[in-house]
Each structure stands twice: as structure tokens, then as C-alpha cells.
Design a protein around this motif. Structure first.
Motif, PDB file in Angstrom:
ATOM      1  N   PHE A  26       0.835  -1.163  -0.072  1.00  0.00           N
ATOM      2  CA  PHE A  26      -0.179  -0.207  -0.028  1.00  0.00           C
ATOM      3  C   PHE A  26       0.905   1.254   0.089  1.00  0.00           C
ATOM      4  O   PHE A  26       0.707   2.230  -0.605  1.00  0.00           O
ATOM      5  N   GLY A  30       0.595   3.830  -2.740  1.00  0.00           N
ATOM      6  CA  GLY A  30       0.196   5.220  -2.484  1.00  0.00           C
ATOM      7  C   GLY A  30       1.420   6.149  -2.908  1.00  0.00           C
ATOM      8  O   GLY A  30       0.920   7.282  -3.429  1.00  0.00           O
ATOM      9  N   ASN A 161      -5.956  16.451   0.261  1.00  0.00           N
ATOM     10  CA  ASN A 161      -7.209  15.269   0.325  1.00  0.00           C
ATOM     11  C   ASN A 161      -6.626  13.768  -0.297  1.00  0.00           C
ATOM     12  O   ASN A 161      -7.225  12.907   0.647  1.00  0.00           O
ATOM     13  N   ALA A 165      -6.661  10.636   2.048  1.00  0.00           N
ATOM     14  CA  ALA A 165      -7.481   9.627   1.781  1.00  0.00           C
ATOM     15  C   ALA A 165      -6.739   8.420   1.580  1.00  0.00           C
ATOM     16  O   ALA A 165      -6.975   7.096   1.974  1.00  0.00           O
ATOM     17  N   LEU A 166      -5.500   8.491   0.847  1.00  0.00           N
ATOM     18  CA  LEU A 166      -4.607   7.254   0.818  1.00  0.00           C
ATOM     19  C   LEU A 166      -4.083   6.456   2.174  1.00  0.00           C
ATOM     20  O   LEU A 166      -4.147   5.488   2.476  1.00  0.00           O
ATOM     21  N   GLY A 168      -5.593   6.898   5.103  1.00  0.00           N
ATOM     22  CA  GLY A 168      -6.722   6.236   5.666  1.00  0.00           C
ATOM     23  C   GLY A 168      -7.218   5.055   5.127  1.00  0.00           C
ATOM     24  O   GLY A 168      -7.441   3.985   5.950  1.00  0.00           O
ATOM     25  N   TYR A 169      -7.448   4.806   3.669  1.00  0.00           N
ATOM     26  CA  TYR A 169      -7.500   3.589   3.107  1.00  0.00           C
ATOM     27  C   TYR A 169      -6.526   2.819   3.300  1.00  0.00           C
ATOM     28  O   TYR A 169      -6.806   1.656   3.442  1.00  0.00           O
ATOM     29  N   GLY A 170      -5.490   3.227   3.154  1.00  0.00           N
ATOM     30  CA  GLY A 170      -4.111   2.344   3.241  1.00  0.00           C
ATOM     31  C   GLY A 170      -4.332   1.460   4.733  1.00  0.00           C
ATOM     32  O   GLY A 170      -3.920   0.447   4.804  1.00  0.00           O
ATOM     33  N   ALA A 172      -6.894   1.323   6.643  1.00  0.00           N
ATOM     34  CA  ALA A 172      -8.106   0.371   6.838  1.00  0.00           C
ATOM     35  C   ALA A 172      -7.621  -0.917   5.974  1.00  0.00           C
ATOM     36  O   ALA A 172      -8.192  -2.116   6.109  1.00  0.00           O
ATOM     37  N   GLY A 173      -6.815  -0.951   4.759  1.00  0.00           N
ATOM     38  CA  GLY A 173      -6.517  -1.929   4.098  1.00  0.00           C
ATOM     39  C   GLY A 173      -5.607  -2.666   4.859  1.00  0.00           C
ATOM     40  O   GLY A 173      -5.802  -3.953   4.986  1.00  0.00           O
ATOM     41  N   GLY A 176      -7.782  -4.511   7.500  1.00  0.00           N
ATOM     42  CA  GLY A 176      -8.338  -5.702   6.812  1.00  0.00           C
ATOM     43  C   GLY A 176      -7.646  -6.629   6.264  1.00  0.00           C
ATOM     44  O   GLY A 176      -7.948  -7.875   6.556  1.00  0.00           O
TER      45      GLY A 176
END
Length: 458
Positions: A26, A30, A161, A165-166, A168-170, A172-173, A176
């Protein structure tokens, strides 16, 4: 209770590895996307500057007099209100009548540099991207320099932004992947748990139990087979220990029984001094035998603990054999045998241990020979090892016994003869001495001769 450490649990370790791999992937993805977006945004800013700058250059080129500049170009530029679109324009010239805007010293330096540049304004969060173009003189208009600036703040906000987002999503990934990895690891490690359950079910009262190979994945075949091999070796060692305990009890019971019996008979009635002396001599023989057994067992225990031979001097094996034969001269004469020594080799060895091993090998050969037999002592060198082989004529020994003749108290004869008062530790001591010299032992029975020997590492 063992302390909790994540590294102790394979599932958590695999989860951490999955999460670490996901974080690296990630992060690299990213960084690549962030760099791509940043380059695209910067290219968009520069493209917009070039488009607006080309229009400004065309407008300035059309002006050839001061009146056109003042009555047409300046009002047109003012009406465009570029600052509302994030643009700023300066036109510099040696003639004050042909300038536009209020160029600062920083703008003037950019006008001299040309091309693309950066302009940092006071109290502005980011530097403006600038584009500079020189317009040659035409008519009454002197040479001018156009400096066009674009405020990239909206683009940087978009980039920030996107960066958030990267991140945060990273994260979360990664979480996960960690959760899924933990579940996968738990499922994948079920065979190990089954293996552990089988290992816990092993009962010391059933030493022949083994782990089931059929239910294990192919990746665990080697581990399971190795564990089963260890169980087989432990079973063999356990059986050997049981046999050793039984043999020790047997060897010690006989002299103790003799001592107790003779002492009880001696005490049953008054005895004459000569009779008492005879019994004491007999008891002394039994005590000497007990002492020999205990000393041999202590020596073997010291060898088992890893004791090594101390090598102080270089000796000749043939000379050491001759010295041992001098000590055993009466035994050789009593049995009517002849000893022949062939070959010689020299090495740094512990003479006391070497003589003890040679004495045990020769006594074993003498006791199992008949009158008139020839005992051969073959000495040689094989690479970095010295070898001594003692052979004598005799009945063939079954191959299944040869591998165990150097075990403690082992005798091929099930009747457990105790010829010559031997208590079954002589060849075991030879093996221990060989190991203390980083060597091995060997036994062969072929062509009507039985051979026992050892090798000694240099």
C-alpha cells in the motif's frame, strides 16, 4: 504460566507478516499514485499557464503604441480580473508607460530568469507557479517581459485530500488484511493444532505410539516423520535404559548375594581363624568385582557427559600394544594363544585410555580363543584416523548381534555366561574411549574370524 509475547504465537506472527507485506504494498502503491497525481496536477498548472501566457503574448504583440496600450490592452486585462481565477499577471518594460501590475523585486528576478519558476508571496501557504516570456519591441512599444503566475493552492488541497484518503484507506486496508490474514493463519494452522493434540495424547505407558502421517499436509510430512523418528530413538533409548537397569541389578546382585550368603554361613557358628581368613579372601574378591563394576560405570558416565581425551604425547600404537601384552603375558600363556602385531602408526593420544581400550580388546579376544589360536592385531592409518583391529578365530556371530556388542552388559549368549569374571562393560568402555578420541568402533565376523576394533581421530 509463560509470558505473552506476540512472537511466540505463529498465527500472530503470520498476521504481522501479512500486515507488514500489505503495508509495504500500500505504501509503494500510494507513493506511486501520489507522485503520478502530483505530476499531473503540476502539468495541468503549467499547461494552463502556457495557454494563458500565449494569449497574453498575442495581445501584447498587437499593441504598437502607447495609446493602444493604455486605451485597449490595460482595460482588457483589468476586465479579465485574473486574480479571481487564481492567475496573476505582470508586464515589465524599461518604459514605465508599457508596464502592467506592480512587479516586486522577486517578480523582476523571475523576469530575468525566464521559463517556469516559483514565486513565494508573503502570508501565502504555497509558492505560485510562474511562466515568463519575452516579447520583442514593435513600433513604439519597447521590448517587454510577461510574467504570469498561477496559484496552485486548489491543486495542493486536492493533493492533500488525496494523501489523507490514501493514508486512511491504506490503514484500513492493512487492518483488513491483518484480520483476514489472522483468519487464514488460524485455518492454515489447524493441521499443526491436530499435530499438537496428537503429541499431547502420547502416553509414556505406550512408547510405541506414533503421530499419524496420513492426516497431515505434505508440508508437515518431514516434521511429522522427524518427530516420529525422535520417538523411535527415545523408545530405543528407554528400552536400552530398562535393559541397562536390569543388567546392573543382575551384575550387582550376584556378588552381593555371595557376600550375604558367605557372611550368613560364617556367622551361623563359631569358626576357626583359617576358615575366617578364607571367607574374608572370598568376600574381598567379590568386593573387588563390585568395585570394578562401579568404577567402570563411573567412567562410562563421565564419557557420556562429553569428557574428551587429553593428548600430551605422540605414541606408537605398536609399542603400546607390546606394553599391554607384557601385562597380559600370564593370561596369554594360560590360554595357550599367540598374538601377532602387524603394522604401526603414530599419533597424539592419551596413553592411559589407549592402554585400557587395547587391554579390553585383547582380553576379549583371548577369552574367546582356544589353545593354539593366533590372535592378530592390525594397526593402520586411514586418512585422519588411526585404526586398531583385533581378530581371533571363533564361531560366527549373528549379524543382528554385531551392532550391539559394544552396548553395556550386552552379550550375544542368552545364557549370560560370565566367562573370566567379565561383567559386560569391557567393549562398552572401548567404545567410550573411541568417542573420547573422536573415533568409532567396529565389529566383523567373517571367514571364520571375529574382529573387534576402534578408530581414533587425530
Amino acid at each position: 504460566m509463560k509470558p505473552w509475547r506476540p512472537g511466540r504465537y505463529l498465527a500472530l506472527r503470520l498476521t504481522a507478516m501479512f500486515a507488514g507485506c500489505a503495508a509495504v504494498v500500500f505504501l509503494l502503491a500510494g507513493l506511486a499514485l501520489h507522485t503520478l497525481l502530483e505530476n499531473n496536477l503540476m502539468a495541468q498548472v503549467r499547461a494552463e499557464l502556457a495557454l494563458r501566457g500565449t494569449w497574453g503574448e498575442s495581445a501584447v504583440t498587437r499593441v504598437q503604441s502607447e495609446s493602444q496600450w493604455r486605451l485597449w490592452l490595460v482595460p482588457k486585462l483589468n476586465s479579465m480580473d485574473m486574480e479571481r481565477g487564481g492567475m496573476r499577471l505582470w508586464i515589465l518594460s524599461q518604459d514605465a508607460d508599457f508596464t502592467y501590475g506592480h512587479p516586486t523585486p522577486e517578480v523582476q528576478r523571475l523576469a530575468q530568469a525566464g521559463g517556469y519558476g516559483l514565486l513565494q508571496l508573503p502570508d501565502h501557504p504555497c509558492a505560485l507557479v510562474t511562466w515568463t516570456r519575452n516579447v520583442p519591441a514593435d513600433g513604439d512599444r519597447p521590448a517587454t517581459t510577461i510574467v504570469l503566475a498561477r496559484d496552485p493552492l486548489p491543486f495542493w488541497n486536492t493533493l492533500n485530500n488525496f494523501r489523507l484518503a490514501l493514508i486512511g484507506y491504506g490503514l484500513a486496508g492493512v487492518l483488513g488484511v491483518a484480520a483476514l490474514g489472522y483468519g487464514i493463519a488460524r485455518v492454515g494452522l489447524r493441521p499443526l493444532r491436530r499435530l499438537s493434540q496428537q503429541a499431547h495424547a502420547l502416553d509414556p505407558n505406550h512408547p510405541s505410539q506414533r503421530l499419524a502421517l496420513a492426516s497431515m499436509p505434505a508440508e508437515l510430512d518431514d516434521l511429522t516423520a522427524s518427530f516420529n523418528g525422535a520417538l523411535e530413538r527415545l523408545e530405543g533409548a528407554y528400552r536400552q535404559l530398562e535393559a541397562f537397569n536390569a543388567d546392573v541389578a543382575h551384575e550387582l546382585r550376584t556378588p552381593l548375594t555371595n557376600l550375604i550368603g558367605q557372611t550368613q554361613v560364617l556367622l551361623s557358628r563359631p569358626r576357626a581363624a583359617a576358615e575366617l581368613a578364607e571367607v574374608m579372601h572370598s568376600n574381598l574378591e567379590e568386593l573387588e568385582r563390585l568395585k570394578a563394576i562401579v568404577n567402570d560405570m563411573l567412567f562410562l558416565a563421565r564419557a557420556d557427559q562429553g569428557a574428551a581425551a587429553s593428548r600430551h604425547a605422540e605414541v606408537s600404537l605398536a609399542e603400546e600394544v607390546a606394553k599391554v601384552l607384557d601385562y597380559l603375558e600370564f593370561m596369554v600363556e594360560d590360554h595357550g594363544v599367540r598374538v601377532v602385531v602387524r603394522g604401526d602408526a603414530r599419533g597424539c593420544l592419551e596413553t592411559a585410555l589407549l592402554r585400557r581400550a587395547l587391554s579390553n580388546l585383547l582380553q576379549n579376544a583371548i577369552e574367546h580363543s582356544s589353545a593354539g589360536d593366533e590372535i592378530e592385531v592390525a594397526i593402520g592409518r586411514e586418512g585422519e584416523r588411526l585404526s586398531v583391529a583385533v581378530s581371533n578365530p571363533g564361531a560366527a556371530i549373528d549379524q543382528r548381534h554385531l551392532a550391539h556388542l559394544f552396548d553395556r552388559f550386552y552379550r550375544a549368549d542368552s545364557a549370560r555366561r560370565n566367562a573370566g569374571g567379565n561383567h559386560g562393560l569391557g567393549l562398552a568402555i572401548v567404545k567410550a574411549i573411541a568417542v573420547m578420541h573422536r573415533g568409532t568402533v567396529f565389529a566383523r565376523s567373517e571367514h571364520g574370524r571375529n574382529t573387534f576394533g576402534l578408530t581414533l581421530g587425530l
